[in-house]
Design a protein around this motif. Sequence first.
Motif, PDB file in Angstrom:
ATOM      1  N   LEU A 181       0.824  -1.206   0.000  1.00 41.03           N
ATOM      2  CA  LEU A 181       0.000   0.000   0.000  1.00 41.03           C
ATOM      3  C   LEU A 181       0.859   1.259   0.000  1.00 41.03           C
ATOM      4  O   LEU A 181       0.510   2.262  -0.637  1.00 41.03           O
ATOM      5  CB  LEU A 181      -0.923  -0.005   1.223  1.00 41.03           C
ATOM      6  N   ALA A 182       1.994   1.215   0.710  1.00 41.28           N
ATOM      7  CA  ALA A 182       2.886   2.374   0.733  1.00 41.28           C
ATOM      8  C   ALA A 182       3.477   2.638  -0.645  1.00 41.28           C
ATOM      9  O   ALA A 182       3.616   3.803  -1.064  1.00 41.28           O
ATOM     10  CB  ALA A 182       3.994   2.158   1.758  1.00 41.28           C
ATOM     11  N   ALA A 183       3.836   1.568  -1.373  1.00 41.30           N
ATOM     12  CA  ALA A 183       4.353   1.748  -2.725  1.00 41.30           C
ATOM     13  C   ALA A 183       3.287   2.344  -3.647  1.00 41.30           C
ATOM     14  O   ALA A 183       3.573   3.212  -4.479  1.00 41.30           O
ATOM     15  CB  ALA A 183       4.855   0.414  -3.272  1.00 41.30           C
ATOM     16  N   GLN A 184       2.046   1.875  -3.478  1.00 43.28           N
ATOM     17  CA  GLN A 184       0.954   2.435  -4.267  1.00 43.28           C
ATOM     18  C   GLN A 184       0.724   3.903  -3.916  1.00 43.28           C
ATOM     19  O   GLN A 184       0.437   4.727  -4.793  1.00 43.28           O
ATOM     20  CB  GLN A 184      -0.325   1.629  -4.022  1.00 43.28           C
ATOM     21  N   LEU A 185       0.877   4.252  -2.645  1.00 40.62           N
ATOM     22  CA  LEU A 185       0.711   5.632  -2.220  1.00 40.62           C
ATOM     23  C   LEU A 185       1.771   6.531  -2.851  1.00 40.62           C
ATOM     24  O   LEU A 185       1.469   7.656  -3.307  1.00 40.62           O
ATOM     25  CB  LEU A 185       0.785   5.701  -0.689  1.00 40.62           C
ATOM     26  N   GLU A 186       3.007   6.074  -2.902  1.00 43.24           N
ATOM     27  CA  GLU A 186       4.063   6.873  -3.529  1.00 43.24           C
ATOM     28  C   GLU A 186       3.813   7.052  -5.021  1.00 43.24           C
ATOM     29  O   GLU A 186       4.065   8.124  -5.584  1.00 43.24           O
ATOM     30  CB  GLU A 186       5.423   6.202  -3.308  1.00 43.24           C
ATOM     31  N   ASP A 187       3.276   6.012  -5.664  1.00 45.45           N
ATOM     32  CA  ASP A 187       2.973   6.127  -7.091  1.00 45.45           C
ATOM     33  C   ASP A 187       1.864   7.147  -7.336  1.00 45.45           C
ATOM     34  O   ASP A 187       1.935   7.938  -8.285  1.00 45.45           O
ATOM     35  CB  ASP A 187       2.568   4.758  -7.641  1.00 45.45           C
ATOM     36  N   VAL A 188       0.844   7.147  -6.477  1.00 46.10           N
ATOM     37  CA  VAL A 188      -0.243   8.114  -6.617  1.00 46.10           C
ATOM     38  C   VAL A 188       0.273   9.536  -6.400  1.00 46.10           C
ATOM     39  O   VAL A 188      -0.120  10.464  -7.117  1.00 46.10           O
ATOM     40  CB  VAL A 188      -1.386   7.781  -5.638  1.00 46.10           C
ATOM     41  N   LYS A 189       1.161   9.730  -5.433  1.00 48.09           N
ATOM     42  CA  LYS A 189       1.742  11.056  -5.211  1.00 48.09           C
ATOM     43  C   LYS A 189       2.508  11.539  -6.439  1.00 48.09           C
ATOM     44  O   LYS A 189       2.445  12.721  -6.805  1.00 48.09           O
ATOM     45  CB  LYS A 189       2.659  11.025  -3.990  1.00 48.09           C
ATOM     46  N   THR A 190       3.220  10.618  -7.083  1.00 46.39           N
ATOM     47  CA  THR A 190       3.955  10.994  -8.299  1.00 46.39           C
ATOM     48  C   THR A 190       3.000  11.400  -9.406  1.00 46.39           C
ATOM     49  O   THR A 190       3.238  12.381 -10.127  1.00 46.39           O
ATOM     50  CB  THR A 190       4.832   9.822  -8.761  1.00 46.39           C
ATOM     51  N   ARG A 191       1.885  10.661  -9.549  1.00 49.79           N
ATOM     52  CA  ARG A 191       0.900  10.985 -10.580  1.00 49.79           C
ATOM     53  C   ARG A 191       0.252  12.344 -10.309  1.00 49.79           C
ATOM     54  O   ARG A 191      -0.001  13.120 -11.236  1.00 49.79           O
ATOM     55  CB  ARG A 191      -0.166   9.904 -10.641  1.00 49.79           C
ATOM     56  N   ILE A 192      -0.022  12.642  -9.041  1.00 50.33           N
ATOM     57  CA  ILE A 192      -0.618  13.940  -8.700  1.00 50.33           C
ATOM     58  C   ILE A 192       0.340  15.070  -9.072  1.00 50.33           C
ATOM     59  O   ILE A 192      -0.079  16.109  -9.618  1.00 50.33           O
ATOM     60  CB  ILE A 192      -0.962  13.994  -7.205  1.00 50.33           C
ATOM     61  N   ALA A 193       1.632  14.882  -8.800  1.00 48.26           N
ATOM     62  CA  ALA A 193       2.613  15.911  -9.158  1.00 48.26           C
ATOM     63  C   ALA A 193       2.674  16.107 -10.672  1.00 48.26           C
ATOM     64  O   ALA A 193       2.810  17.243 -11.157  1.00 48.26           O
ATOM     65  CB  ALA A 193       3.988  15.521  -8.614  1.00 48.26           C
ATOM     66  N   GLU A 194       2.554  15.021 -11.447  1.00 46.63           N
ATOM     67  CA  GLU A 194       2.568  15.143 -12.906  1.00 46.63           C
ATOM     68  C   GLU A 194       1.353  15.923 -13.403  1.00 46.63           C
ATOM     69  O   GLU A 194       1.469  16.792 -14.282  1.00 46.63           O
ATOM     70  CB  GLU A 194       2.603  13.750 -13.541  1.00 46.63           C
ATOM     71  N   VAL A 195       0.173  15.618 -12.847  1.00 45.24           N
ATOM     72  CA  VAL A 195      -1.042  16.322 -13.274  1.00 45.24           C
ATOM     73  C   VAL A 195      -0.958  17.794 -12.900  1.00 45.24           C
ATOM     74  O   VAL A 195      -1.348  18.676 -13.690  1.00 45.24           O
ATOM     75  CB  VAL A 195      -2.281  15.651 -12.655  1.00 45.24           C
ATOM     76  N   GLU A 196      -0.467  18.095 -11.701  1.00 45.23           N
ATOM     77  CA  GLU A 196      -0.347  19.495 -11.287  1.00 45.23           C
ATOM     78  C   GLU A 196       0.642  20.251 -12.164  1.00 45.23           C
ATOM     79  O   GLU A 196       0.454  21.447 -12.431  1.00 45.23           O
ATOM     80  CB  GLU A 196       0.066  19.559  -9.817  1.00 45.23           C
ATOM     81  N   ALA A 197       1.689  19.584 -12.630  1.00 47.34           N
ATOM     82  CA  ALA A 197       2.633  20.241 -13.542  1.00 47.34           C
ATOM     83  C   ALA A 197       1.953  20.568 -14.870  1.00 47.34           C
ATOM     84  O   ALA A 197       2.199  21.636 -15.459  1.00 47.34           O
ATOM     85  CB  ALA A 197       3.846  19.339 -13.768  1.00 47.34           C
ATOM     86  N   ARG A 198       1.086  19.694 -15.345  1.00 44.59           N
ATOM     87  CA  ARG A 198       0.362  19.964 -16.591  1.00 44.59           C
ATOM     88  C   ARG A 198      -0.649  21.092 -16.397  1.00 44.59           C
ATOM     89  O   ARG A 198      -0.853  21.912 -17.306  1.00 44.59           O
ATOM     90  CB  ARG A 198      -0.337  18.702 -17.065  1.00 44.59           C
TER      91      ARG A 198
END
Length: 336
Positions: A181-198
Amino acid sequence: MTITTIGLDLAKQVFQVHGVDEAGHVVVKRRLRRAQVVPYFASLPPCLIGMEACATAHFWARELQALGHEVRLMPPQYVKAYVKRGKNDAADAAAICEAVARPSMRFVPVKSADQQAALLLHRARELLVRQRTQLINAVRGHLAEFGLVAARGPWNVPLLLASLEGDQRVPESARQLVQLLAAQLEDVKTRIAEVEARIMAWHKANPVSRRLATIPGIGPLIATAIAATVPDPGAFRSGREFAAWLGLVPRQKSTGGKPRLGRISRLGDKYIRQLLIVGAQTVLLRSKVARANAWIQSLLARRPRLVVAVALANKMARIVWAVMTNGQSYRQAAPA
């Protein structure tokens, strides 16, 4: 007979058409499969087409406008009053055809593909943020069953996961599951940062969004959401009408000449209303403008902070409409 007005009831596969002539007589009533919609309307002379502002409505509006037709989108709740009896596709198409010709009807501006793409970024970010919250709650709940508890807040989750490594109270199977679950949480955080950059890139490329960001309490996230959702501010006659569309004005239950005002109506776009209220709360907590504003300080002395935040969000909505209508950046009023 020449078709002048058409009511088109949208669906996933089967579309209902109801067309009338200039005198209001019914000319056509038929069903169309999805692949038949564009060829059918391409064979018709230019006419007025009404549709409900629902899923895929903006796509079909752009397709039909490219064929030379005039397309108007209407809120579904305004069309419902014209359904005579029963609920089926034919009755809905007839109600749409009648409602689109009313002079007092309110219409929804058709969004461009670029504006819908910007809104897709916001929807994706909102979904990812909900998933992040779910994962954080899952990790905290599972570790609490083994006596591992941390303070509230997403910034405390790394400390909670670090304490998992050296704690022997957690079985190995549970430890592996939490790490998953922690690995999935880190992946979601990375995706949120990518969307916010766009979102930030779209904000920098859009002049309307950059002007809106000059308003205190409005950042790139709120500015892009408003710029993409409201393609035509001229659809509102005033800033108060724009605030009413967002549901930031009191709900009325007036009768007999006696006004009765209640809480805010909470109608309209929930996402933008929520962002404006959060931005207003930020202004109240951290802005020097709020501490120097006599109107805000007088409200804080009489009303709870959240009520003042909603009132400030109403004022921000009016300023947003003025900035979008005038095409100028926000200018701070000089003190009296």
